[in-house]
Design an enzyme around this catalytic site. Structure first.
Site, short mmCIF file in Angstrom:
data_model
loop_
_atom_site.label_atom_id
_atom_site.label_comp_id
_atom_site.label_asym_id
_atom_site.label_seq_id
_atom_site.Cartn_x
_atom_site.Cartn_y
_atom_site.Cartn_z
N GLU A 125 -5.44 12.23 -2.56
CA GLU A 125 -6.39 13.20 -3.11
C GLU A 125 -6.20 14.57 -2.45
O GLU A 125 -6.19 15.60 -3.12
CB GLU A 125 -7.84 12.73 -2.86
CG GLU A 125 -8.20 11.39 -3.47
CD GLU A 125 -7.90 10.22 -2.54
OE1 GLU A 125 -6.91 10.30 -1.76
OE2 GLU A 125 -8.64 9.22 -2.58
N GLY A 167 9.38 -24.55 1.59
CA GLY A 167 8.53 -25.66 1.17
C GLY A 167 7.28 -25.77 2.03
O GLY A 167 6.18 -26.00 1.51
N LEU A 209 18.49 -9.27 8.47
CA LEU A 209 17.08 -9.23 8.09
C LEU A 209 16.54 -7.80 7.92
O LEU A 209 15.32 -7.59 8.02
CB LEU A 209 16.24 -9.98 9.14
CG LEU A 209 15.30 -11.08 8.63
CD1 LEU A 209 16.06 -12.15 7.85
CD2 LEU A 209 14.55 -11.73 9.78
#
EC number: 3.5.4.26
Lengths: 383, 383
Positions: free
Chosen positions: B58, B307, B213
């Site tokens: 803003e 998983g 990574l």
């Protein structure tokens, strides 16, 4: 095929393709063809190929124009496949077109049927009719991939329908598999059955699910044939798929007495032994289908037969319904020989993705085969 | 939220959303916010949230209008998130908005930050400014799902990136997995890394692939943090991911000497033992991430950790790259407890499908969680 198509030509050819789509379930072994006759942006007549023995698309469209009291002379005809130039069960469409004297004929793809193969267009051109070719050729081939495949390479077009979880599982370890995908996907799968000439499965599926192997939940006046790969010829004689409709059983073993008993149930036994004992010659089976005028084969089988068909190069297209679910430890989709390197994996090309209810439908095909068919239906520009 | 949005409001809010998208990689832990100030169909100023400590959207838009010598009084401001009403590293945006005296403020979603939570809008309304809410709310939530999730449920938004063949295999039996999907899919995957706060993997992947990574091949001024789930604290001290950037190691085992040595490599050890010996408390790890102001967690791990995260309910969204290839006998994507019935399977909802090079990218999320977040950002209409 080299000049880009005019927007108007594409517009009208799409309408002709939609007409061909409207007879997807009913023309086999003939191709699905649509025809629109246009003058000054107005349709004079249109039609699509009727069931075998009935008139082809061009004749239907010409009759439609006649019924509307429209004169076709000087108009443009859009046809999704080259008009035939030989006597089959009906007279050559080219004769009907020539008699109607259109100024121009626009054709999507050529007919590689050795009895046609460019001669239809040659006769139109010889009569002074302007001929444009190659408009919407990819879409036109997609509608008749089976017919074109049979005519150009002596093989049906074979797709394999599979349903699996996001992690590629088609059944739980306890065999539960019936409802991985939702009802919309099942109906969509039956639409693909409906357009095929034969629904093919293996003995594992017959023993596990006892399927009816017919089209249900789709409005079709014609049922595809049913076929089972049953190398050891051990199909239970009370299997549900024997419901009076014709069943083709491919086996690697003779058993005349059983064959006679099953003939009473409208089953036809085809003995096609493969290299390994008790196995059917799968490529030989596809040759057989083509010789018997089967255009499209819909495979819906377990991981064993699915994998064997893929490994023997018999599958042209994958039709995979994926449910938004993870199953983890469960049965895989295709049993394939172990690969030592990714370069050896079978590669496909994604051609379409669609949401079907909560599931996704993915289509992928063997890229090389498709390009070969495209080359066979490409028509030379005016020489 | 109940009245349909006006086409003009949607148009301008989409522009504000595009501005928010433009700072996707740089605002964390703050939300990505875009703001457009409009009068009579003309942009007076626009902006997006700057990196932490810098001005919010803003204020950027108001300064932009000032620089263009445009008066904002009486104009309409579009903001993708409720303006903040508290002092953080910067003063409350609401004060700046009030000072500029727009006639109307249109907001996509509310800010569930307990320090804001409707108070920003209440102050605008109290000053006589017309406030419209709920325009493009789904899209606005998607851009800041992590921030909203952290503020409203004390958890990050967690997506799990996977790459597999059409039959759900992520590696050959010999471990080969690097190039199942193509280069475009790899770059796209790095874009998702770039927007995340942390890239999380497991020890299986560290030992097998020795990954860096980090984000490569994507233009970003900020690297996400790196994290490894290493229950037995056995990470090799020369792993490639120790490149000077901060690494968080989650373990179930204390080893003060190793922790001190790794601290020299900018590694931070967090001991979070789970129920089973040698296992990390995965939900506890997600709590920890939220407390440490991590909005979005990008998981890229093997079948074991993937998983376990799914099974413990830690995954909100799946980001799956599917290669058009069949691998058959090969490693699966997620290791999950055996299911006895399909009703027990984890269900997702497909939200997006995209072609990425020769591959497909599928996104699916846990439907219930998303609905909960949508409810938390829904703003009441003017009361």
């Amino acid at each position: 095929m080299t000049t880009p198509s005019e927007p108007d030509d594409i517009f009208w050819m799409r309408r002709a393709l939609a007409l061909a789509e409207s007879v997807l379930y009913t023309t086999a072994p003939n191709p699905r063809v649509g025809c629109v006759i246009v003058r000054d942006g107005r349709v004079l007549g249109e039609g699509a190929t009727q069931p075998p023995g009935g008139p082809h698309a061009e004749v239907c469209a010409l009759r439609d124009a006649q019924a509307r009291q429209e004169a076709v002379q000087g108009a443009t005809m859009y046809v999704t496949l080259e008009p035939c130039s030989h006597f089959g069960r009906t007279p050559p469409c080219v004769d009907a077109v020539l008699a109607a004297k259109p100024a121009r004929v626009v054709v999507a793809i050529g007919d590689p049927n050795p009895l046609v193969n460019g001669q239809g267009l040659a006769r139109l051109r010889a009569a002074g009719i302007e001929v444009t070719t190659g408009v919407c050729a990819e879409e036109a081939l997609a509608i008749n991939a089976g017919f074109i495949s049979r005519m150009s390479r002596g093989l049906p077009w074979v797709w394999m329908k599979m349903a699996a979880s996001l992690d590629g599982r088609s059944a739980l370890h306890n065999g539960m598999s019936q409802w991985i995908t939702g009802p919309e996907a099942r109906v969509d799968g039956h639409r693909w059955r409906a357009r095929s000439c034969v629904v093919l499965t293996g003995m594992g599926t017959v023993l596990k699910d006892d399927p009816q192997l017919n089209v249900r939940g789709v409005d079709t006046p014609r049922q595809p044939r049913k076929a089972v790969v049953d190398g050891r010829f051990e199909i239970p004689e009370d299997a549900r798929l024997f419901d009076g409709a014709e069943v083709i059983l491919f086996t690697a073993r003779e058993d005349a007495a059983k064959a006679v008993r099953l003939a009473d149930k409208n089953a036809r036994v085809v003995v096609l032994p493969g290299q390994e004992p008790g196995r059917v010659d799968l490529p030989g089976m596809m040759d057989w289908f083509a010789k018997e005028q089967f255009n499209e084969v819909h495979v819906e089988a377990g991981a064993g037969l699915s994998g064997a068909l893929v490994a023997s190069g018999c599958v042209d297209e994958l039709l995979l319904y994926l449910a938004p679910v993870l199953l983890g430890d469960a049965a895989g989709m295709v049993r394939l020989p172990m690969l030592e390197h990714l370069d050896a994996a079978r590669r496909y090309e994604f051609i379409d993705t669609a949401r079907v209810g909560a599931d996704l439908r993915l289509r992928a095909r063997v890229a090389g085969t498709w390009q070969q068919l495209m080359q066979r239906v490409a028509l030379p520009a005016l020489t």
